[in-house]
Enzyme design. Structure first.
Site, PDB file in Angstrom:
ATOM      1  N   ILE A 161      18.680  63.120  47.777  1.00 21.73           N
ATOM      2  CA  ILE A 161      18.899  62.164  48.871  1.00 21.73           C
ATOM      3  C   ILE A 161      20.247  61.480  48.720  1.00 21.73           C
ATOM      4  O   ILE A 161      20.991  61.339  49.695  1.00 21.73           O
ATOM      5  CB  ILE A 161      17.755  61.136  48.919  1.00 21.73           C
ATOM      6  CG1 ILE A 161      16.440  61.828  49.297  1.00 21.73           C
ATOM      7  CG2 ILE A 161      18.069  60.022  49.917  1.00 21.73           C
ATOM      8  CD1 ILE A 161      15.214  60.947  49.170  1.00 21.73           C
ATOM      9  N   THR A 235      16.192  52.346  50.277  1.00 18.74           N
ATOM     10  CA  THR A 235      15.222  53.245  50.902  1.00 18.74           C
ATOM     11  C   THR A 235      14.484  54.051  49.836  1.00 18.74           C
ATOM     12  O   THR A 235      13.957  55.128  50.118  1.00 18.74           O
ATOM     13  CB  THR A 235      15.914  54.208  51.894  1.00 18.74           C
ATOM     14  OG1 THR A 235      16.940  54.937  51.212  1.00 18.74           O
ATOM     15  CG2 THR A 235      16.522  53.450  53.056  1.00 18.74           C
ATOM     16  N   ARG A 237      12.269  52.672  46.457  1.00 14.31           N
ATOM     17  CA  ARG A 237      11.010  51.985  46.208  1.00 14.31           C
ATOM     18  C   ARG A 237      11.294  50.495  46.029  1.00 14.31           C
ATOM     19  O   ARG A 237      12.301  50.104  45.441  1.00 14.31           O
ATOM     20  CB  ARG A 237      10.317  52.521  44.948  1.00 14.31           C
ATOM     21  CG  ARG A 237       9.657  53.877  45.133  1.00 14.31           C
ATOM     22  CD  ARG A 237       8.473  53.801  46.092  1.00 14.31           C
ATOM     23  NE  ARG A 237       7.772  55.063  46.198  1.00 14.31           N
ATOM     24  CZ  ARG A 237       8.086  56.018  47.053  1.00 14.31           C
ATOM     25  NH1 ARG A 237       9.116  55.877  47.874  1.00 14.31           N
ATOM     26  NH2 ARG A 237       7.362  57.130  47.104  1.00 14.31           N
ATOM     27  N   GLU A 266       3.426  46.394  50.002  1.00 14.15           N
ATOM     28  CA  GLU A 266       3.479  46.938  51.354  1.00 14.15           C
ATOM     29  C   GLU A 266       2.089  46.956  51.981  1.00 14.15           C
ATOM     30  O   GLU A 266       1.153  47.474  51.372  1.00 14.15           O
ATOM     31  CB  GLU A 266       4.061  48.356  51.319  1.00 14.15           C
ATOM     32  CG  GLU A 266       5.510  48.391  50.855  1.00 14.15           C
ATOM     33  CD  GLU A 266       6.115  49.777  50.811  1.00 14.15           C
ATOM     34  OE1 GLU A 266       5.362  50.763  51.026  1.00 14.15           O
ATOM     35  OE2 GLU A 266       7.319  49.898  50.559  1.00 14.15           O
ATOM     36  N   HIS A 284       8.766  51.324  55.689  1.00 12.65           N
ATOM     37  CA  HIS A 284       8.693  52.497  54.806  1.00 12.65           C
ATOM     38  C   HIS A 284       8.647  53.786  55.629  1.00 12.65           C
ATOM     39  O   HIS A 284       7.806  54.671  55.418  1.00 12.65           O
ATOM     40  CB  HIS A 284       7.474  52.407  53.892  1.00 12.65           C
ATOM     41  CG  HIS A 284       7.627  53.229  52.636  1.00 12.65           C
ATOM     42  ND1 HIS A 284       7.009  52.905  51.446  1.00 12.65           N
ATOM     43  CD2 HIS A 284       8.320  54.369  52.387  1.00 12.65           C
ATOM     44  CE1 HIS A 284       7.314  53.812  50.526  1.00 12.65           C
ATOM     45  NE2 HIS A 284       8.100  54.718  51.078  1.00 12.65           N
ATOM     46  N   ALA A 286      11.700  55.600  56.244  1.00  5.12           N
ATOM     47  CA  ALA A 286      12.977  56.302  56.103  1.00  5.12           C
ATOM     48  C   ALA A 286      12.801  57.808  56.041  1.00  5.12           C
ATOM     49  O   ALA A 286      13.624  58.564  56.559  1.00  5.12           O
ATOM     50  CB  ALA A 286      13.723  55.807  54.855  1.00  5.12           C
TER      51      ALA A 286
END
Length: 333
Positions: A161, A235, A237, A266, A284, A286
């Protein structure tokens, strides 16, 4: 048709009416039970909803030793995504439960979302949107944004990523620096220690998994050394960034803005971050798009079929679980 068992799906993006994976699993003899994760659940609640299941296509519900002990039929957990921080992998392996992930299925989606957060923060889009909806028209004033062009962007975590984000940044004429373990240089991006990245970057974007070594990776000490007015994007944790320290850095202007897709808890109900005008948030998502969800769900279903059939499957996190005979599996708390 032979009854292959029950697959419990907790991933909230699964559509029980139209998802192609339903046909795939049912054709293989599985019954599907849908228990979407829309709020935090305790391990006790997870054990109850997973009772009798052979497999799970899961989100971020907690699976600890007690859950595995209460679910003796469980053979495989297919995580939609790549994070396994909510799963006790040692306990899963001891219980003979294979854990799989969906590597690469949403890396570009996360990178796209990261760019959206970077631009929203630097251009102060939400603050200007809010101002206009209040009937104001203020150009060139206090809500003027900054330029991404010409800035330095620090990428913390140069995995799949992180590299996808770097690729997108090339079109913005920025200097990209990276921090990773170990510190190496490749892809034309200079790697350096985390502290040096934080001091040099105008924008800091975080892309590391949540591990014991990365929990609280960016805390009060690290944020005290960032360039004043920097932007922080997360993006990865929520636990990677100390949220109390983040709130303080945003309040005193050390950070000018933050773009957050993940949180320590969350949903983040009651978090002061939700009340700060210089914070852009998303739930959450992304790694979630119409297309990435289908790719990840298809990979998860395929991994279940592979494990049950005794085949090797891509994304298997704990291969030792497949080697444990039934009589060696730990099933008691």
């Amino acid at each position: 048709m032979t009854d292959a068992g029950t697959v419990v799906i907790t991933y909230p993006g699964y559509d029980p009416d139209t998802a192609e994976i339903a046909r795939t699993l049912r054709d293989a003899g599985f019954t599907i039970r849908y228990e979407p994760r829309v709020n935090e659940r305790t391990p006790d609640e997870v054990a109850e909803l997973m009772a009798g299941a052979t497999a799970g296509i899961i989100s971020t519900d907690p699976f600890d030793e007690a859950v595995f002990a209460r679910c003796p039929e469980l053979r495989v957990l297919a995580r939609v995504g790549v994070g396994t921080d909510a799963i006790d992998l040692r306990a899963a392996t001891d219980a003979g439960v294979a854990v799989t992930i969906t590597p690469g299925a949403n890396a570009n989606t996360v990178a796209d979302h990261t760019m959206a957060l970077i631009l929203a923060c630097s251009r102060r889009l939400l603050e200007n949107d809010r101002m206009m909806r209040e009937g104001k028209w203020e150009r060139g004033g206090a809500l003027s944004g900054t330029d991404l062009t010409g800035s330095t962007v620090g990428i913390v975590g140069m995995g799949l990523i992180g590299r996808a984000v770097a690729k997108r940044l090339r079109g913005f004429d920025v200097d990209v620096i990276g921090s990773d373990l170990p510190n190496v240089s490749q892809d034309g991006i200079v790697r350096m220690p985390l502290g040096d990245v934080l001091k040099a970057a105008d924008v800091i974007t975080v892309h590391v998994p949540l591990l014991p070594s990365t929990r609280g990776l960016i805390g009060a000490g690290e944020l005290a050394n960032v360039r004043r007015g920097a932007i922080l994007i997360n993006t990865s944790r929520g636990g990677v960034v100390d949220e109390d320290a983040l709130v303080a850095a945003l309040a005193d202007g050390r950070l000018s803005a933050a773009g957050l897709d993940v949180f320590a808890r969350e949903p983040p109900a009651g978090s002061p971050l939700l009340m700060m005008p210089n914070v852009v948030v998303s739930p959450h998502i992304a790694g979630i798009s119409v297309y990435s969800q289908q790719r990840m769900l298809a990979m998860a279903a395929s991994s279940i079929l592979d494990v049950i059939a005794g085949r090797h499957t891509p994304g298997l996190v704990n291969p030792d679980a497949l080697e444990r005979p039934d009589d060696a599996r730990v099933r008691t708390p």
